[in-house]
Design a protein around this motif. Structure first.
Motif, PDB file in Angstrom:
ATOM      1  N   MET A 175       0.853  -1.188   0.000  1.00 55.21           N
ATOM      2  CA  MET A 175       0.000   0.000   0.000  1.00 55.21           C
ATOM      3  C   MET A 175       0.892   1.243   0.000  1.00 55.21           C
ATOM      4  N   LEU A 176       0.628   2.154  -0.907  1.00 59.30           N
ATOM      5  CA  LEU A 176       1.471   3.347  -0.998  1.00 59.30           C
ATOM      6  C   LEU A 176       0.829   4.512  -0.260  1.00 59.30           C
ATOM      7  N   ASP A 177       1.659   5.229   0.524  1.00 61.61           N
ATOM      8  CA  ASP A 177       1.165   6.437   1.168  1.00 61.61           C
ATOM      9  C   ASP A 177       1.432   7.585   0.194  1.00 61.61           C
ATOM     10  N   LYS A 186      -0.685 -14.283   0.958  1.00 54.71           N
ATOM     11  CA  LYS A 186      -0.797 -13.182  -0.003  1.00 54.71           C
ATOM     12  C   LYS A 186      -2.130 -13.261  -0.745  1.00 54.71           C
TER      13      LYS A 186
END
Lengths: 197, 406
Positions: free
Chosen positions: B1-3, B401
Motif C-alpha cells: 500500500m502506498l502512502d 498473499k
C-alpha cells in the motif's frame, strides 16, 4: 472431429462460439466471410444450417486497435505484412435448421454446433430444401438482435438465385411474407420492393 | 500500500531537481557539441589520447572523426527482417513446483514480396535438476533470475540463427535484430566457468551468423550511454596522458574538503566536468537528421576482450522519433554492405513501427507472458500434479498473499 465428412479445401470458417439459436465463426481468410444473407452449414455428423446476419473484421487482440496507414492494400502487403496476421474476420449466423438422414430440416438442432467445427457454404439443394416455403423467415423475424428486414431481403434473394430467379417461387414467398407481416403494410411493401429490385 | 501523501512531496522535489538539471544541461550539450567540432580535424590526436588514457568510464574508440555523419542508404526492394524476443516465468519457491518457463517469440517479416510473415512463439519448461541447480566455481547454487535471463538471451539468439539460416537458404537478403545490447554486461565479475560457458554460447551464435553473412544488430531505445561524450571528456583533460586514478583536480577537491577548518580555498573545477552528465543521444539529437547515423565506434567494455572477431561496435541513428543506439559485431561494422543494410533496416523498421522497430515490438507481443497467462500456467501445473497424484501446495507465505485477513 471437425474434419469428419468435410472437404478441408472447401471450408470458409470455423465455429468459435455456439448456442442453440446462433453461432459465431472465424473466417478462414481475412475479409473472406460468406456474404450477408448466405446459407452456411457446419461440418460434423449432424450439420447445422445457418443464415449469415453479421460480418465483422477487427484486431485479434482487444487492447490493440487498427490505425490508418494511408497506404493501398498492395503497399500494406509489401511494407506492413504483419498487420494481416493481426486482424481477423468473424461472421455470425442465425440457425435455421439441421440435417439428418432425411436431409435438411427446418427446426433448431438438438445440440448446438460444436466449437471448432468447420463452416462451409450450403450446396444448392440444401438452400432449396431450407427455403422451399417461408418457414425460414419466421426464424429471422423471431430472432434477437437481427437486422430482420435486410436479412429477409438478402436470404430470399439467395433462395431465388438458387432457383435461377424463378418468378413463381418469388410470388409464393411473397405470399408467405404477406401472412407474416400483414399488420405492417409499409414495412411489407418496402421488403417486397427491395427483393425484386 | 502506498502512502501517496508522503510520496507526492518526494515526487515534487524530484521534479524541481530535474528542472534545475535540465536548464543546466542545455549549456552542457552546447559545450559538448563545440568540443566535438573542435576535434573534427585533429581526430587522430584525440584517438591517440584516448588510447593512452586510463579512465573510470567507458570511452568510445573510433577510426574516424567523432563528427562523422552518414546519410540514409537505399533499402533493397526485397528484404527479410528477423527478430526473437523472450519472456519468462521465473522460478518461485513459494509456488507449487520448482520450475521456470521461457517463451521465445519470433517474427520473420518479408518486405516487398507480399508473402505471409512468420509470427509465433515457442514455450519451454525447465524443471530438471541440471536446469534448477548449477555449479560455478565449485559452488552449487539454485537457478537465479539472472541465469534465467542469460538462458533466455541464448535461446533468442539461437532462434534468430535458425530462422536466418532458413531464410538464407531460400536466397533472401536477411537482417536479424534483437532488443537491447549485444554486450553481456552481466558477466562482469561472474565466476570464470559461468562466463566461459555463456560467452561460448553467444559467440557460437554470432559465428554462425557470420558464416551465413547475416548481419545482426541490437537496438537500444532511449540509450543512456555516454561513450562518445566520455571521449570528449578525455579531450578536455589537460593531463598527458589522462589518468582518472591520479587526477590532480580530484585530489585538490578532496584536499579542500579536508581543510574545512583552515583557510577557505575554492579548488579549481575539474576540467572534464563541464560536459559530464551529457549522454550521447542528447549530443546526436543535435548532430543527426532523420535517417542519418553517426560513425561507428568500438565499445571499450572489458568483457569484449573475449569476443574475438565478434567484438561489439556501435553507432547512433536518428530514427525520426529518437536517437537509438545500434550495436553490431565488428565483422558487420567492417563490411560496408552489411553496415548499410543494418542502418537502413533500423530506420525503416522504426518508421514502420512509428517510433520503434516493428519486428521487435511484434516479437515482444508474441513472447510476452502476462499475469493471466501465468495464473493459467500454474493452474495447469496444479491440475496435472493432482491428476498424477503428486503433492501440489503453495507456501504459507503465498497463501497468505492470496487471502490476507484483517
Amino acid at each position: 472431429m471437425a474434419l469428419a465428412n468435410v472437404d478441408i479445401e472447401e471450408y470458409i470458417g470455423e465455429v468459435i462460439e455456439s448456442s442453440t439459436s446462433q453461432f459465431v465463426a472465424e473466417s478462414r481468410e481475412l475479409n473472406g466471410a460468406p456474404p450477408f444473407g448466405a446459407f452456411v452449414k457446419t461440418g460434423g455428423v449432424i450439420p447445422v444450417y445457418g443464415l449469415v446476419y453479421n460480418v465483422c473484421t477487427h484486431s485479434i487482440e482487444p487492447n490493440r486497435r487498427a490505425t490508418a496507414y494511408g497506404l493501398t492494400e498492395q503497399e500494406l502487403r509489401d511494407e506492413q505484412p504483419q498487420i494481416f496476421e493481426l486482424l481477423k474476420t468473424e461472421f455470425e449466423a442465425v440457425i435455421v435448421g439441421y440435417g439428418d438422414d432425411r436431409g435438411p430440416r427446418q427446426m433448431l438442432p438438438p445440440q448446438p454446433p460444436g466449437i471448432h467445427r468447420f463452416v462451409l457454404p450450403c450446396a444448392e439443394f440444401e438452400v432449396k430444401a431450407l427455403t422451399n416455403n417461408g418457414d425460414f423467415l419466421r426464424c429471422v423475424l423471431s430472432g434477437n438482435r437481427l437486422p430482420a428486414d435486410d436479412l429477409i431481403i438478402a436470404s430470399v434473394r439467395h433462395a431465388w438465385a438458387a432457383r435461377a430467379f424463378d418468378m413463381p417461387y418469388l410470388v409464393g414467398i411473397g405470399k408467405d411474407l404477406c401472412r407474416l407481416i400483414r399488420d405492417d403494410y409499409d414495412r411489407l411493401s418496402s421488403i417486397m420492393r427491395r427483393i425484386s429490385q | 500500500m502506498l502512502d501517496f501523501g508522503v510520496l507526492k512531496k518526494q515526487i515534487d522535489l524530484m521534479a524541481v531537481d530535474a528542472k534545475t538539471m535540465q536548464d543546466d544541461f542545455f549549456a552542457r550539450i552546447d559545450l559538448a557539441l563545440s568540443e566535438m567540432d573542435r576535434w573534427e580535424e585533429p581526430w587522430e590526436t584525440l584517438v591517440t589520447k584516448i588510447a593512452r588514457s586510463r579512465t573510470s568510464w567507458l570511452v568510445a574508440d573510433t577510426s574516424g572523426p567523432f563528427t562523422e555523419v552518414c546519410s540514409r542508404p537505399e533499402r533493397p526492394a526485397k528484404l527479410t527482417v528477423i527478430a526473437a524476443d523472450g519472456s519468462q516465468i521465473f522460478p518461485d519457491r513459494h509456488e507449487i513446483a520448482n520450475c521456470f518457463l521461457i517463451n521465445v517469440g519470433y517474427v520473420v517479416l518479408h518486405y516487398g514480396s507480399s508473402e505471409r510473415p512468420i509470427m509465433s512463439s515457442e514455450p519451454s519448461l525447465f524443471y530438471e535438476e541440471e536446469d534448477m541447480y548449477h555449479e560455478w566455481a565449485g559452488k552449487r547454487s539454485p537457478v537465479t533470475r539472472e541465469i534465467v535471463g542469460v538462458k533466455r538471451n541464448a535461446m533468442e539468439l539461437d532462434k534468430v540463427v535458425s530462422l536466418a539460416a532458413q531464410a538464407k537458404e531460400e536466397g533472401r537478403t536477411v537482417v536479424g535484430l534483437t532488443d537491447g545490447t549485444l554486450i553481456l554486461w552481466m558477466l562482469e565479475g561472474k565466476p570464470y566457468d559461468f562466463r566461459r560457458e555463456t560467452l561460448q554460447t553467444t559467440l557460437n551464435g554470432l559465428e554462425q551468423l557470420r558464416q551465413l553473412r547475416v548481419p545482426i544488430a541490437g537496438y537500444i531505445s532511449d540509450p543512456g550511454s555516454a561513450d562518445v561524450v566520455n571521449g570528449l571528456r578525455v579531450g578536455l583533460c589537460p593531463e598527458q596522458p589522462p589518468d582518472c586514478d591520479r587526477c590532480p583536480w580530484k585530489a585538490a577537491e578532496a584536499q579542500a574538503l579536508l581543510n574545512l577548518d583552515g583557510e577557505e580555498q575554492q579548488p579549481e573545477p575539474i576540467p572534464c566536468e563541464p560536459i559530464a552528465g551529457v549522454t550521447d543521444d542528447m549530443l546526436y539529437a543535435r548532430k543527426l537528421k532523420r535517417g542519418e547515423r553517426s560513425g561507428v565506434f568500438r565499445s571499450s567494455s572489458k568483457i569484449l576482450e573475449d569476443y574475438g572477431p565478434h567484438r561489439i561496435c556501435f553507432f547512433y541513428v536518428h530514427t525520426g522519433w529518437e536517437i537509438g543506439r545500434v550495436e553490431i559485431p565488428e565483422w558487420v561494422a567492417d563490411d560496408c554492405e552489411l553496415l548499410e543494410l543494418v542502418h537502413i533496416t533500423v530506420v525503416d523498421q522504426a518508421e514502420k513501427g512509428r517510433g520503434y522497430p516493428v519486428v521487435l515490438s511484434e516479437s515482444h507481443e508474441r513472447a510476452v507472458v502476462r499475469g493471466a497467462d501465468r495464473d493459467i500456467f500454474f493452474k495447469f501445473l496444479k491440475d496435472s500434479f493432482v491428476k498424477n497424484n503428486v503433492k501440489a501446495e503453495n507456501s504459507l507465505k503465498q497463501l497468505k498473499k492470496m487471502a490476507a485477513t484483517v
